[in-house]
Write an enzyme that holds these catalytic residues in place. Structure first.
Site, PDB file in Angstrom:
ATOM      1  N   LYS A  80      48.160  79.881  32.441  1.00 16.40           N
ATOM      2  CA  LYS A  80      49.630  79.577  32.597  1.00 16.40           C
ATOM      3  C   LYS A  80      50.391  80.696  31.635  1.00 16.40           C
ATOM      4  CE  LYS A  80      53.020  75.975  32.435  1.00 16.40           C
ATOM      5  NZ  LYS A  80      53.434  74.574  32.232  1.00 16.40           N
ATOM      6  N   SER A 155      55.415  71.684  35.465  1.00 14.60           N
ATOM      7  CA  SER A 155      55.866  73.182  35.559  1.00 14.60           C
ATOM      8  C   SER A 155      54.772  73.971  36.090  1.00 14.60           C
ATOM      9  CB  SER A 155      56.565  73.398  34.077  1.00 14.60           C
ATOM     10  OG  SER A 155      55.499  73.266  33.322  1.00 14.60           O
ATOM     11  N   SER A 179      53.256  68.145  32.867  1.00 16.07           N
ATOM     12  CA  SER A 179      53.264  69.515  33.630  1.00 16.07           C
ATOM     13  C   SER A 179      51.701  69.939  33.786  1.00 16.07           C
ATOM     14  CB  SER A 179      53.870  70.666  32.831  1.00 16.07           C
ATOM     15  OG  SER A 179      55.192  70.613  33.053  1.00 16.07           O
TER      16      SER A 179
HETATM   17  N1  GLN Z   1      58.944  67.848  34.302  1.00 10.36           N
HETATM   18  C1  GLN Z   1      58.858  67.634  32.883  1.00 10.36           C
HETATM   19  C2  GLN Z   1      60.286  68.416  32.449  1.00 10.36           C
HETATM   20  O1  GLN Z   1      60.836  68.957  33.136  1.00 10.36           O
HETATM   21  C3  GLN Z   1      57.859  68.213  32.186  1.00 10.36           C
HETATM   22  C4  GLN Z   1      57.526  69.566  31.931  1.00 10.36           C
HETATM   23  C5  GLN Z   1      56.388  69.838  31.078  1.00 10.36           C
HETATM   24  O2  GLN Z   1      55.493  69.088  30.895  1.00 10.36           O
HETATM   25  N2  GLN Z   1      56.206  71.176  30.561  1.00 10.36           N
HETATM   26  O3  GLN Z   1      60.700  68.439  31.433  1.00 10.36           O
END
Ligand code: GLN
Length: 491
Positions: A80, A155, A179
């Protein structure tokens, strides 16, 4: 000839170790696959062809010299774009870091190299890991290999899509609110969020430092466990790293694969009633609960009364921490700089750079966080959210006095169409309903494919006590031994 891209990491490592195939052949097969499908998937922001082939050659040379290779040597991995990679572009999905080549490798990247894995490139993500669909990437969305008109989660949608599209057998993600797990669920892959502090944050571009947890993504539970073992463990360069070895997650995955859960007590969270979740997701979940019971697990209901406040608490704590962390992107130290024509003040250049470099969601979070932390509002917002965090931790502690692990659906809905939830931020935040409590508590959570709803994958989440990551691997592997792995319709 067997298609190397369809194999598990475990099997690929075996073939390389025995000399039946070379790391270079394995790497070329995956690079070819990326070339063939990634224009439709867009899992990668950067493919490091030369670097990957050089790393593969080095593994083949070590093997030829008779060196003992690690359990994942010669296996490709997609990383990532939130982890720094020395000399290799790292954008975090943001324009503000476009063109930045970090001067150092993240600890996890170093450990991947030391283990002889081959980094294929960097995967797409929501900007600064803020989002649940990868639509907030400044470089365009990633498409779900199950249906390219749908989102791959976020994400870390790039990492999950790379696995589902057979572009990589292993990937790295980061989980602040879900994410790793939610993209795993909606792409039919496995994603594990380790115990907070169980994997190093050194070189992980910070979003919300008290929550950020890098971890493994794979197509099988055992592959995820092997990757977890390689990247996990204490790192003196991360002040919140836990000075203990990783629990034996590989042994736990192997134990789970025998399909026997006798003596394991699993809790269903009473407050996760299914309200707000799709009926098809709940149906697949209930079917998996029956399967787990048939494997010998005792299933009970437990109450976690404060879980319903997890989402609002997270959406104050994470933005508050991000508003502080993202202050370092000032147009001076990294990447983009706008308006530096010799006539403008430093403040003007910073402001123009941030205006051009940050996307709308990132700006929204910085504003919310700055507001929540400001004097006069701190107690009402950030302070309250921290108290909720304590109550959620207590809910988990009480629950784990009664059961070995908790189970739930990973996310309330299957992969939704691209564009369906971007108009209203709250609709996007709802994707994290079931994953966020674990982050606030700091324990481990895994998503494992458990069924289909309307032809799209559904994930089951297993949540375990802190530093009991092995338990979740055991339960996930047991379920996998019955439901198997999931293959998307051909791209
Ligand atoms: N969807 C969550 C957010 O927008 C989680 C993001 C993550 O785990 N990096 O904050």
């Amino acid at each position: 000839m067997t298609d190397l891209t369809r194999m598990t990491a475990t099997d690929l490592a075996g073939l390389v170790a025995s000399g039946e195939t070379s790391a270079v052949e394995v790497t070329r097969a995956h690079l070819d696959r990326i070339a063939a499908v990634d224009d439709r998937v867009h899992a990668f922001l950067h493919v490091d062809t030369e670097g990957a082939l050089a790393a593969a050659r080095a593994v083949d040379e070590r093997r030829a010299a008779g060196e003992q290779l690690g359990p994942l040597a010669g296996v490709p991995v997609a990383v990532k774009d939130v982890l720094t990679t020395k000399g290799v572009p790292t954008t975090v999905g943001s324009k503000i870091l476009e063109g930045w080549r970090p001067p150092y490798d993240a600890t996890i990247v170093q450990r991947l190299q030391a283990a002889g894995t081959v980094m294929l490139g960097k995967t797409n993500m929501d900007e600064f890991a803020m989002g649940s669909s990868t639509e907030y990437s400044a470089y365009g969305p990633t498409h779900n290999p199950w249906d390219t008109d749908r989102i791959p989660g976020g994400s870390g949608g790039g990492s999950a899509a790379a696995l589902a599209a057979y572009e990589a057998p292993l990937a790295i993600g980061s989980d602040t609110g879900g994410s790793i797990r939610q993209p795993g669920a909606v792409t039919g892959t496995v994603g594990a969020k380790p115990t907070y502090g169980g994997t190093s944050r050194y070189g992980l571009v910070a979003f919300s430092s008290s929550l950020d947890t890098p971890g493994p993504c794979a197509r099988t539970v055992l592959d995820a466990a092997l990757l977890h073992q390689v990247i996990g463990g204490h790192d003196p360069r991360d002040s919140t790293s836990i000075p203990q070895p990783v629990p034996d997650v590989v042994a736990a995955a192997k134990l789970g694969a025998t399909g026997d859960l006798t003596g394991v007590k699993l809790g269903i969270v009473r407050e996760f009633t299914g309200e707000g979740a799709e009926p098809g997701v709940m149906a697949a979940f209930r079917e998996s609960v029956d399967t787990l019971a048939k494997l010998g697990a005792e299933i009970v209901e437990v109450s976690c009364p404060h879980f319903r406040y997890a989402l609002p608490a997270y959406y104050l704590i994470a933005p508050s921490e991000c508003s502080s962390n993202l202050a370092r992107f000032d147009g001076v130290r990294f990447g983009l700089r706008v308006g530096d024509d010799g006539n403008r003040s430093l403040e003007e250049v910073m402001s123009l750079t941030r205006e051009a470099g940050f996307g709308a969601e990132v700006k929204r979070r910085i504003m919310v966080g700055t507001y929540a932390l400001s004097s006069g509002y701190y107690d009402a917002y950030y302070g309250q959210a921290q108290k909720v965090r304590t109550l959620i931790t207590r809910d988990f502690t009480t629950a784990f006095e009664q059961v070995d692990a908790l189970i739930s659906p990973t996310t309330p809905f299957v992969a939704f169409p691209i564009g369906a939830r971007t108009a209203d931020p709250y609709q996007m935040y709802l994707a994290d309903l079931f994953t966020i409590p674990t982050n606030l508590y700091g324990g481990p959570g895994i998503s494992v494919p458990c069924g289909l709803s309307e032809g799209l994958p559904v994930g089951l989440q297993v949540m375990a006590p802190t530093m009991a990551d092995d338990r979740m691997y055991r339960v996930a592997a047991a379920l996998e031994s019955v439901v198997g792995t999931f293959t998307p319709p051909a791209l």
